[in-house]
Design a protein around this motif. Structure first.
Motif, PDB file in Angstrom:
ATOM      1  N   GLU A 169       0.982  -1.200  -0.010  1.00 23.83           N
ATOM      2  CA  GLU A 169      -0.131   0.098   0.085  1.00 23.83           C
ATOM      3  C   GLU A 169       0.902   1.187   0.148  1.00 23.83           C
ATOM      4  O   GLU A 169       1.811   1.416   0.749  1.00 23.83           O
ATOM      5  CB  GLU A 169      -0.839   0.060   1.376  1.00 23.83           C
ATOM      6  N   LYS A 170       0.935   2.067  -1.078  1.00 25.92           N
ATOM      7  CA  LYS A 170       1.726   3.461  -1.116  1.00 25.92           C
ATOM      8  C   LYS A 170       3.127   3.044  -1.277  1.00 25.92           C
ATOM      9  O   LYS A 170       3.925   3.665  -0.634  1.00 25.92           O
ATOM     10  CB  LYS A 170       1.259   4.302  -0.073  1.00 25.92           C
ATOM     11  N   ILE A 222      -2.917  -9.579   3.965  1.00 26.03           N
ATOM     12  CA  ILE A 222      -2.197  -8.726   5.005  1.00 26.03           C
ATOM     13  C   ILE A 222      -1.521  -7.657   3.835  1.00 26.03           C
ATOM     14  O   ILE A 222      -1.019  -7.839   2.801  1.00 26.03           O
ATOM     15  CB  ILE A 222      -0.670  -9.723   5.335  1.00 26.03           C
ATOM     16  N   ILE A 223      -1.840  -6.329   4.039  1.00 28.60           N
ATOM     17  CA  ILE A 223      -2.006  -5.167   3.281  1.00 28.60           C
ATOM     18  C   ILE A 223      -1.077  -4.201   4.139  1.00 28.60           C
ATOM     19  O   ILE A 223      -1.341  -3.783   5.185  1.00 28.60           O
ATOM     20  CB  ILE A 223      -2.941  -4.729   2.839  1.00 28.60           C
ATOM     21  N   GLY A 224       0.015  -3.671   3.296  1.00 26.73           N
ATOM     22  CA  GLY A 224       0.685  -2.304   3.743  1.00 26.73           C
ATOM     23  C   GLY A 224       2.048  -2.513   4.628  1.00 26.73           C
ATOM     24  O   GLY A 224       2.652  -3.605   4.677  1.00 26.73           O
ATOM     25  N   ASP A 225       2.491  -1.455   4.984  1.00 26.38           N
ATOM     26  CA  ASP A 225       3.716  -1.389   5.648  1.00 26.38           C
ATOM     27  C   ASP A 225       3.565  -1.859   7.080  1.00 26.38           C
ATOM     28  O   ASP A 225       3.708  -1.033   7.978  1.00 26.38           O
ATOM     29  CB  ASP A 225       4.185   0.044   5.623  1.00 26.38           C
ATOM     30  N   ILE A 226       3.522  -3.099   7.258  1.00 27.11           N
ATOM     31  CA  ILE A 226       3.333  -3.833   8.584  1.00 27.11           C
ATOM     32  C   ILE A 226       4.180  -4.909   8.921  1.00 27.11           C
ATOM     33  O   ILE A 226       4.739  -5.534   7.846  1.00 27.11           O
ATOM     34  CB  ILE A 226       1.897  -4.352   8.911  1.00 27.11           C
ATOM     35  N   PRO A 276       4.288  -5.573   3.425  1.00 27.21           N
ATOM     36  CA  PRO A 276       4.639  -6.434   4.919  1.00 27.21           C
ATOM     37  C   PRO A 276       5.965  -6.996   4.778  1.00 27.21           C
ATOM     38  O   PRO A 276       6.544  -7.492   3.840  1.00 27.21           O
ATOM     39  CB  PRO A 276       3.519  -7.368   4.823  1.00 27.21           C
ATOM     40  N   THR A 277       6.404  -7.252   6.146  1.00 23.67           N
ATOM     41  CA  THR A 277       7.526  -8.121   6.263  1.00 23.67           C
ATOM     42  C   THR A 277       7.050  -9.042   7.239  1.00 23.67           C
ATOM     43  O   THR A 277       6.346  -8.915   8.384  1.00 23.67           O
ATOM     44  CB  THR A 277       8.789  -7.227   7.240  1.00 23.67           C
ATOM     45  N   LEU A 278       7.230 -10.554   7.148  1.00 27.83           N
ATOM     46  CA  LEU A 278       6.828 -11.530   7.814  1.00 27.83           C
ATOM     47  C   LEU A 278       8.063 -12.181   8.636  1.00 27.83           C
ATOM     48  O   LEU A 278       9.009 -12.330   7.820  1.00 27.83           O
ATOM     49  CB  LEU A 278       6.138 -12.651   6.990  1.00 27.83           C
ATOM     50  N   GLY A 279       7.843 -12.321   9.865  1.00 25.20           N
ATOM     51  CA  GLY A 279       8.894 -13.065  10.458  1.00 25.20           C
ATOM     52  C   GLY A 279       9.179 -14.523  10.382  1.00 25.20           C
ATOM     53  O   GLY A 279       8.483 -14.965   9.290  1.00 25.20           O
TER      54      GLY A 279
END
Length: 170
Positions: A110-111, A129-133, A115-118
């Motif tokens: 998004e923008k 799962i969307i965006g800078d999370i 995402p970063t997944l552990g």
């Protein structure tokens, strides 16, 4: 090649943890493995600066498996797709080791931020799962959950929007 073998070995262990004895050959031939193999091959071509081959392999993956994984997405060892149909992963996504995804999962940006997944992540069917999370280590995302905020480590989230499952003490 080591990463591909690690992916298949983790898939084998995952099935066994669910109560199904699975040989290496069975894990290799099970649904989703071809999509991971083609993703790993296209990512390899990107690192070798062979973009036309990466693009071609990516298109073969989409056509053969119904799965779209950006060629620049990065996942550690033990990347498992249980059912690849409808999976869409943006090129900017980063995932750790032992990430397991069910069918219909979308991990998108998004923008311009993804995402970063552990490590040791499970994402249920249809989850978004969307965006800078970030999704913390050992987290689980329930089926059809929509995750728009960070998920702490060792947490299970469900719902729209995704919320932490509160566990009752025994």
């Amino acid at each position: 090649m080591k990463q591909i073998i690690a992916d298949i070995r983790y898939k084998q262990r995952f099935y066994q943890s669910q109560g199904f004895y699975t040989s290496f050959t069975r894990a290799l031939s099970s649904d989703g493995t071809l999509a991971v193999l083609l993703y790993r091959l296209s990512a390899f071509f990107v690192t070798c600066k062979l973009s036309p081959l990466a693009w071609l392999t990516h298109k073969v993956n989409v056509f053969c498996t119904g799965c779209v994984i950006g060629v620049k997405a990065k996942f550690g060892s033990g990347f498992v797709l249980l059912h690849p149909i409808g999976v869409v992963i943006n090129s900017k996504v980063k995932g750790g080791d032992n990430v397991v995804l069910e069918s219909g999962v979308v991990i998108g940006d998004e923008k311009g931020k993804a995402p970063t997944l552990g490590d040791n992540i499970f994402v249920g069917s249809g989850a978004k799962i969307i965006g800078d999370i970030s999704i913390g280590d050992n987290a689980k995302v329930g089926a059809n959950a929509v995750v728009l905020k960070d998920v702490p480590a060792n947490t299970t989230v469900v719902g729209i929007p995704a919320k932490e499952v509160v566990r009752k003490a025994p």
